[in-house]
Write an enzyme that holds these catalytic residues in place. Structure first.
Site, short mmCIF file in Angstrom:
data_model
loop_
_atom_site.label_atom_id
_atom_site.label_comp_id
_atom_site.label_asym_id
_atom_site.label_seq_id
_atom_site.Cartn_x
_atom_site.Cartn_y
_atom_site.Cartn_z
N PRO A 67 0.86 -1.18 0.00
CA PRO A 67 0.00 0.00 0.00
C PRO A 67 0.90 1.23 0.00
CG PRO A 67 -0.02 -1.09 2.15
CD PRO A 67 0.94 -1.85 1.30
N ASP A 71 6.13 2.68 1.58
CA ASP A 71 5.25 1.59 1.99
C ASP A 71 4.53 2.04 3.28
OD1 ASP A 71 4.15 -0.73 3.05
OD2 ASP A 71 5.79 -2.01 2.34
N HIS A 72 3.23 2.25 3.17
CA HIS A 72 2.49 2.82 4.31
C HIS A 72 2.31 1.81 5.45
CE1 HIS A 72 0.39 5.81 6.39
NE2 HIS A 72 -0.33 6.33 5.41
N ARG A 73 2.66 0.54 5.21
CA ARG A 73 2.62 -0.42 6.32
C ARG A 73 3.76 -0.13 7.30
NH1 ARG A 73 3.26 -5.86 3.08
NH2 ARG A 73 4.84 -4.49 2.19
N ILE A 90 5.86 2.98 7.05
CA ILE A 90 6.16 4.40 7.23
C ILE A 90 4.85 5.20 7.28
CG2 ILE A 90 7.24 6.39 6.12
CD1 ILE A 90 9.10 4.16 4.76
#
Ligand code: CAO
Length: 428
Positions: free
Chosen positions: A224, A400-402, A404
């Protein structure tokens, strides 16, 4: 028009059709797997005995065969490649190298498979037909059937997307844990006969493009990602770069912006260690890296390659420039080794030499971020009480929003901007 037929299976043998791997209207290659039959003893993939476009399927799942029956009508392709040509077009070593650009872990596996290809298919299958449906051996198909897994939903980790036993097991494990399975349930794009709209011709994708397509699909399905845009005032940096170019001109050396960006990025990675991490295999922790290696996307005649410059934080900009030039040249000549494309902490994709306002680079897992650099432009910037002309460099940080958070990414980006605006920050 001719017919595809089931191969002879020996006397007293009967096999049931358990899977149809092709569809009406689909163009297939000679030897491509088309059906999966299951007899009492084994599962058999049936290779096409002609290349061409399937006009009609004559069978359905559950039908039984003893050998020699017709199962499809096919418009035979006059330009169909001979089996020997198909084999000659496959360059597994090259593909192994390209896949190295996506994940270090995958590299190990891919190179191992190239050295010793898996041989579990009972029927001859050309190595480059992974795109057409599920690509798995009989043992894997049997396991999937036993576990009630639809192979279309499983992402293959093997060579050319081949589904391995572990992929099926991991799929089941993820489902049991309620985890997200990459690509699960995502419908494939419908195959269309474009010749109905006008003249068309086929152009094969080379191994590099195919590997890039696969790596990018995996990245987009699994990560994501968000892109943070920013811009750095590099007026002072540009003056310094021009000055350096003059000083080094007698030695034939020229500096582009990219080594400066790499140096500033390496400094940033030390300051923000989360950006220099990867998610562990269990998806419940981060592997923090104590090295700072930076991958640089290089546009080559055959496609995108990403050589990795090691220990950028410990090198001078002069060293980084030289190494980048050497590696980019090797990439363009197709002479990069597997090792030279592995182990990046983060990557840089610079389109500044070409143009464009901004773009959204795709994170290349297991990396968790990538920096896009677009073309610097002179712009009016409001300073104190007037507009002044400044050279502004657009930056696009995808992450990567998982791993950061948005605020962390904005801080990372702003710190990078400050470094590019004033290189003295790199001394701190
Ligand atoms: N703004 C303005 N000018 C820029 C610039 C920027 N951000 N970046 C480069 N330039 C200038 C360079 O200074 C150079 O000009 P001069 O010769 O006058 O100094 C010129 O553009 C050519 O640059 P370049 O892109 O050829 O060389 P580079 O060192 O800047 O970049 C490399 C090297 C390997 C990054 C580049 O050759 C390349 O392959 N870029 C494409 C990467 C890519 O395909 N990314 C997409 C990946 S996703 O599909």
């Amino acid at each position: 028009m001719t017919q595809l037929t089931i191969p002879e299976m020996g006397s007293n043998s009967e096999a049931e059709l358990i899977e149809i791997l092709v569809a009406e209207g689909e163009t297939i290659k000679f030897d491509q797997s088309t059906l999966v039959l299951e007899s009492e003893k084994s599962t058999i993939e049936v290779p096409a005995n002609h290349a061409g476009t399937i006009s009609k399927l004559l069978v359905k799942v559950g039908d039984k065969f003893s050998g020699g029956e017709a199962y499809a009508e096919i418009d035979v392709a006059s330009e169909a490649a001979e089996p020997s040509e198909i084999a000659a077009s496959v360059e597994p070593a090259e593909e192994a190298i390209v896949q190295a650009t996506s994940t270090a872990e995958a590299n190990v596996e891919v190179s191992a498979q190239v050295a010793e290809p898996e041989r579990t298919i009972t029927a001859p299958v050309p190595a480059d037909r992974a795109e057409s449906g599920v690509y798995a051996g009989p043992a894997v198909r049997l396991l999937a059937r036993e576990l009630g897994v639809t192979l279309n939903e499983v992402t293959g980790s093997g060579l050319k997307g081949r589904i391995q036993k572990e992929d099926v097991q991991n799929f089941v494990k993820q489902r049991m844990q309620g985890g997200v399975s990459s690509g699960a349930g995502i419908p494939t794009v419908v195959s269309i006969d474009f010749s109905q709209f006008g003249p068309v011709h086929q152009q094969a994708l080379n191994n590099i493009k195919r590997a890039t397509a696969k790596a990018m699909t995996i990245a987009n399905l699994n990560v994501p990602q968000v892109t943070q845009f920013d811009e750095a005032d590099i007026t002072a940096l540009e003056a310094f770069r021009q000055q350096q170019n003059q000083e080094w001109a007698s030695q034939g050396m020229k500096f582009s912006l990219v080594p400066f960006v790499m140096k500033a990025l390496a400094h940033n990675l030390r300051q923000f260690p989360t950006f220099n991490s990867s998610i562990n295999a269990q998806n419940d922790g981060l592997i923090m890296k104590d090295y700072v290696h930076i991958g640089v996307a290089v546009d080559t005649p055959k496609g995108l390659l990403v050589p990795v410059i090691r220990d950028v934080d410990k090198k001078s900009i002069t060293q980084i420039r030289q190494e980048l030039q050497d590696k980019a040249e090797l990439a363009r000549q197709g002479r990069l080794s597997l090792e030279e494309m592995q182990g990046a902490s983060m990557s840089v994709s610079s389109l500044g030499g070409i143009g464009g306002l901004a773009f959204t680079p795709i994170v290349n897992p297991p990396e968790v971020a990538i920096l896009g650099v677009s073309k610097a432009k002179m712009q009016p910037v409001w300073q104190d009480s007037e507009f002044v002309a400044r050279l502004m460099l657009p930056l696009s940080l995808s992450y990567d929003h998982r791993v950061i958070d948005g605020a962390e990414a904005a801080r990372f980006s702003q710190a990078l901007v400050r470094k590019l605006q004033d290189l003295r920050q790199l001394l701190m």
